[in-house]
Design a protein around this motif. Structure first.
Motif, mmCIF file in Angstrom:
data_model
loop_
_atom_site.group_PDB
_atom_site.id
_atom_site.type_symbol
_atom_site.label_atom_id
_atom_site.label_comp_id
_atom_site.label_asym_id
_atom_site.label_seq_id
_atom_site.Cartn_x
_atom_site.Cartn_y
_atom_site.Cartn_z
ATOM 1 N N VAL A 171 26.863 20.527 28.015
ATOM 2 C CA VAL A 171 27.752 21.057 29.053
ATOM 3 C C VAL A 171 27.063 20.897 30.403
ATOM 4 C CG1 VAL A 171 28.993 23.063 29.948
ATOM 5 C CG2 VAL A 171 28.756 22.746 27.460
ATOM 6 N N VAL A 172 27.702 20.182 31.306
ATOM 7 C CA VAL A 172 27.160 19.946 32.639
ATOM 8 C C VAL A 172 28.111 20.554 33.663
ATOM 9 C CG1 VAL A 172 26.481 18.203 34.318
ATOM 10 C CG2 VAL A 172 26.006 17.838 31.895
ATOM 11 N N GLY A 173 27.575 21.320 34.599
ATOM 12 C CA GLY A 173 28.402 21.982 35.604
ATOM 13 C C GLY A 173 28.458 21.206 36.908
ATOM 14 N N PHE A 174 29.642 21.131 37.500
ATOM 15 C CA PHE A 174 29.850 20.410 38.752
ATOM 16 C C PHE A 174 30.518 21.343 39.752
ATOM 17 C CE2 PHE A 174 30.027 15.873 40.245
ATOM 18 C CZ PHE A 174 30.417 16.138 41.549
ATOM 19 N N ILE A 175 29.868 21.576 40.896
ATOM 20 C CA ILE A 175 30.439 22.411 41.964
ATOM 21 C C ILE A 175 31.098 21.489 42.970
ATOM 22 C CG2 ILE A 175 29.951 24.027 43.847
ATOM 23 C CD1 ILE A 175 27.564 23.783 40.914
ATOM 24 N N GLY A 176 32.411 21.602 43.123
ATOM 25 C CA GLY A 176 33.172 20.750 44.032
ATOM 26 C C GLY A 176 33.601 21.504 45.275
ATOM 27 N N ALA A 177 33.772 20.780 46.372
ATOM 28 C CA ALA A 177 34.220 21.392 47.623
ATOM 29 C C ALA A 177 35.737 21.532 47.615
ATOM 30 C CB ALA A 177 33.750 20.550 48.812
ATOM 31 N N TYR A 178 36.434 20.433 47.859
ATOM 32 C CA TYR A 178 37.895 20.424 47.863
ATOM 33 C C TYR A 178 38.396 19.359 46.893
ATOM 34 C CZ TYR A 178 37.603 23.121 52.223
ATOM 35 O OH TYR A 178 37.325 24.072 53.164
ATOM 36 N N PRO A 179 39.540 19.605 46.225
ATOM 37 C CA PRO A 179 40.064 18.637 45.253
ATOM 38 C C PRO A 179 40.810 17.484 45.930
ATOM 39 C CG PRO A 179 41.480 20.557 45.317
ATOM 40 C CD PRO A 179 40.313 20.868 46.219
ATOM 41 N N ILE A 180 40.069 16.683 46.663
ATOM 42 C CA ILE A 180 40.631 15.515 47.339
ATOM 43 C C ILE A 180 40.078 14.258 46.666
ATOM 44 C CG2 ILE A 180 40.901 16.746 49.522
ATOM 45 C CD1 ILE A 180 38.353 15.299 50.513
ATOM 46 N N PRO A 181 40.682 13.099 46.894
ATOM 47 C CA PRO A 181 40.238 11.880 46.199
ATOM 48 C C PRO A 181 38.750 11.592 46.320
ATOM 49 C CG PRO A 181 42.358 11.484 47.208
ATOM 50 C CD PRO A 181 41.924 12.854 47.660
ATOM 51 N N GLU A 182 38.162 11.833 47.480
ATOM 52 C CA GLU A 182 36.732 11.575 47.665
ATOM 53 C C GLU A 182 35.884 12.339 46.651
ATOM 54 O OE1 GLU A 182 33.185 12.729 50.774
ATOM 55 O OE2 GLU A 182 35.228 12.622 51.541
ATOM 56 N N VAL A 183 36.180 13.625 46.484
ATOM 57 C CA VAL A 183 35.393 14.465 45.579
ATOM 58 C C VAL A 183 35.730 14.148 44.125
ATOM 59 C CG1 VAL A 183 34.737 16.825 45.006
ATOM 60 C CG2 VAL A 183 35.353 16.251 47.359
ATOM 61 N N ILE A 184 37.012 13.976 43.842
ATOM 62 C CA ILE A 184 37.429 13.649 42.474
ATOM 63 C C ILE A 184 36.798 12.337 42.024
ATOM 64 C CG2 ILE A 184 39.421 13.054 41.030
ATOM 65 C CD1 ILE A 184 41.065 14.956 42.906
ATOM 66 N N ARG A 185 36.732 11.370 42.923
ATOM 67 C CA ARG A 185 36.106 10.088 42.611
ATOM 68 C C ARG A 185 34.642 10.271 42.206
ATOM 69 N NH1 ARG A 185 37.205 7.900 47.022
ATOM 70 N NH2 ARG A 185 35.255 7.612 48.157
ATOM 71 N N GLY A 186 33.950 11.152 42.929
ATOM 72 C CA GLY A 186 32.553 11.422 42.607
ATOM 73 C C GLY A 186 32.388 12.099 41.258
ATOM 74 N N ILE A 187 33.251 13.073 40.972
ATOM 75 C CA ILE A 187 33.196 13.760 39.671
ATOM 76 C C ILE A 187 33.447 12.760 38.546
ATOM 77 C CG2 ILE A 187 34.283 15.523 38.231
ATOM 78 C CD1 ILE A 187 34.989 17.011 40.851
ATOM 79 N N ASN A 188 34.442 11.898 38.743
ATOM 80 C CA ASN A 188 34.777 10.918 37.714
ATOM 81 C C ASN A 188 33.659 9.891 37.498
ATOM 82 O OD1 ASN A 188 37.253 12.056 37.138
ATOM 83 N ND2 ASN A 188 38.424 10.683 38.452
ATOM 84 N N ALA A 189 33.069 9.419 38.595
ATOM 85 C CA ALA A 189 31.979 8.449 38.460
ATOM 86 C C ALA A 189 30.793 9.079 37.734
ATOM 87 C CB ALA A 189 31.552 7.941 39.836
ATOM 88 N N PHE A 190 30.477 10.319 38.089
ATOM 89 C CA PHE A 190 29.399 11.049 37.420
ATOM 90 C C PHE A 190 29.681 11.162 35.930
ATOM 91 C CE2 PHE A 190 27.660 15.012 35.761
ATOM 92 C CZ PHE A 190 26.327 14.964 36.166
ATOM 93 N N THR A 191 30.917 11.523 35.588
ATOM 94 C CA THR A 191 31.285 11.704 34.182
ATOM 95 C C THR A 191 31.244 10.383 33.429
ATOM 96 O OG1 THR A 191 32.705 13.570 34.820
ATOM 97 C CG2 THR A 191 33.042 12.634 32.633
ATOM 98 N N GLN A 192 31.677 9.298 34.062
ATOM 99 C CA GLN A 192 31.602 7.989 33.421
ATOM 100 C C GLN A 192 30.148 7.634 33.083
ATOM 101 O OE1 GLN A 192 34.918 7.383 32.427
ATOM 102 N NE2 GLN A 192 34.374 5.257 32.849
#
Length: 380
Positions: A171-192
């Protein structure tokens, strides 16, 4: 509104940037016309360069990284430039006033370091045809306005690879700022990246609705630890997440700048933005009258983003694996969103043999497989 988004424009930003700015590819640059009205800097006079920052220069995040870039430019060009900056500038009326004043003060190159500054930049630029403006993360161009952004999805993927190997709980935790494409893209790349080394691991995301709020970031990090996360990462600006991880004895990644000072034992590496070369190159282009209006989206190969030195707690074979993938990104033989890429429902979004193009990345509003929860809705 807050840095790098303009929430009321968030639905348009991704597609508009892709349509007006980026050609598909690793290093996307649209060449514009050389600015006919710009005047070359007088011989022996330093180029005056202004910077507009949303946060404090001591946030150790986004603004701090931009200010490191400003200082690098000064070191590279010495007395050829004279810089000034204004920090803690809100978007909207405040931004327009500050940008206009910098132009009135004789700055011939002005960097506005937030998507939230995009429209004020465009507006002021119309009144100062002999001044060059560069807006970070924006998608609008004008005769004397360019924009720029780093391909942080590349180092995000690399940190995900490390997380997949270092987690024990999966289980890995990710703290995000706002749910905008820039941040979502980063979360997705990290998860990939994480799933490439550990298909059993999953990512839990908590949103703090702020770019820089150490108290909220720490609170979210603690909640993720309570839910079983033994590795933390973030798309926020302060060192609070890394500090808490150090206190709790769990691993963490920094963001924007090298945050190892906040976690000397448990900090694994940071995704870093490196603006110095870009700022230097743009200043030189203005000085020799070769500046062009263009959109720049550069990655590790161009030196705009990277990871900081890896903690020796990371096994040697994992470091070798990460460095090999980094080399592939540099050579253009790999991409963070190489297919097949599936979303949370198992639907193939990117087929085998294909790559998610710039348009798709810049308008990303879906989670990849391996992320728990739903993306919050933004009220426009």
């Amino acid at each position: 509104m807050d840095r790098r988004n303009f929430l009321k424009y968030v639905a348009l930003a991704g597609s508009s940037f892709a349509l007006t700015s980026c050609a598909q590819g690793k290093n996307s640059k649209l060449q514009g016309e050389m600015l006919p009205s710009a005047s070359p800097v007088a011989v022996n006079e330093p180029l005056k360069v202004g910077f507009v920052y949303l946060g404090p220069v001591g946030d150790f995040g986004w603004t701090y990284a931009h200010d490191l870039g400003r200082r690098d430019m000064e070191a590279n060009l010495n007395d050829k430039v004279k810089t000034t900056f204004v920090e803690n500038v809100n978007e909207g009326v405040d931004a327009e006033r500050v940008i206009r004043q910098l132009a009135l003060d004789g700055n011939k190159l002005i960097f506005t370091t937030s998507l939230g500054y995009m429209n004020p930049t465009i507006k002021v630029a119309k009144d100062f045809g002999d001044v060059i403006f560069e807006n970070c993360a924006g998608y609008k161009l004008a005769a004397n306005v360019g924009n720029y952004l780093g391909r942080f999805e590349e180092p995000r993927y690399l940190t995900g690879m490390i997380a997949g190997k270092m987690t024990k709980s999966n289980v890995v935790g990710f703290i995000g700022a706002y749910p905008i494409p820039e941040v979502i893209r980063g979360i997705n790349a990290f998860t990939q990246g994480m799933r490439s080394t550990n298909p059993k691991a999953k990512v839990k995301v908590l949103w703090v609705q702020s770019w820089y709020n150490p108290a909220k970031e720490r609170e979210a990090a603690q909640a993720l630890i309570n839910s079983g996360a033994d590795v933390l990462t973030q798309h926020t600006d302060s060192g609070a997440v890394v500090q808490l991880a150090e206190e709790k004895g769990i691993y963490a990644f920094g963001y924007n700048s090298d945050m190892s000072k906040f976690g000397q034992i448990t900090h694994l590496t940071s995704v870093i933005n490196k603006w110095g070369k870009f700022y230097t190159d743009k200043a030189l282009a203005v000085m020799n009258n070769s500046w062009k209006s263009q959109s720049v989206w550069d990655g590790i190969a161009e030196g705009m983003v990277d990871i900081s030195p890896m903690n020796q707690a990371i096994p040697a074979d994992v470091q070798q694996l990460v460095n090999a993938k980094r080399d592939e990104f540099i050579q253009g033989t790999a991409h963070p969103f190489d297919g097949p890429v599936k979303d949370q429902k198992g639907v193939v979004r990117v087929p085998q043999g294909k790559v998610l193009d710039d348009r798709g990345q810049l308008a990303m509003d879906w989670y990849v497989e391996g992320i728990e929860g739903l993306i919050p809705k933004i009220k426009l």
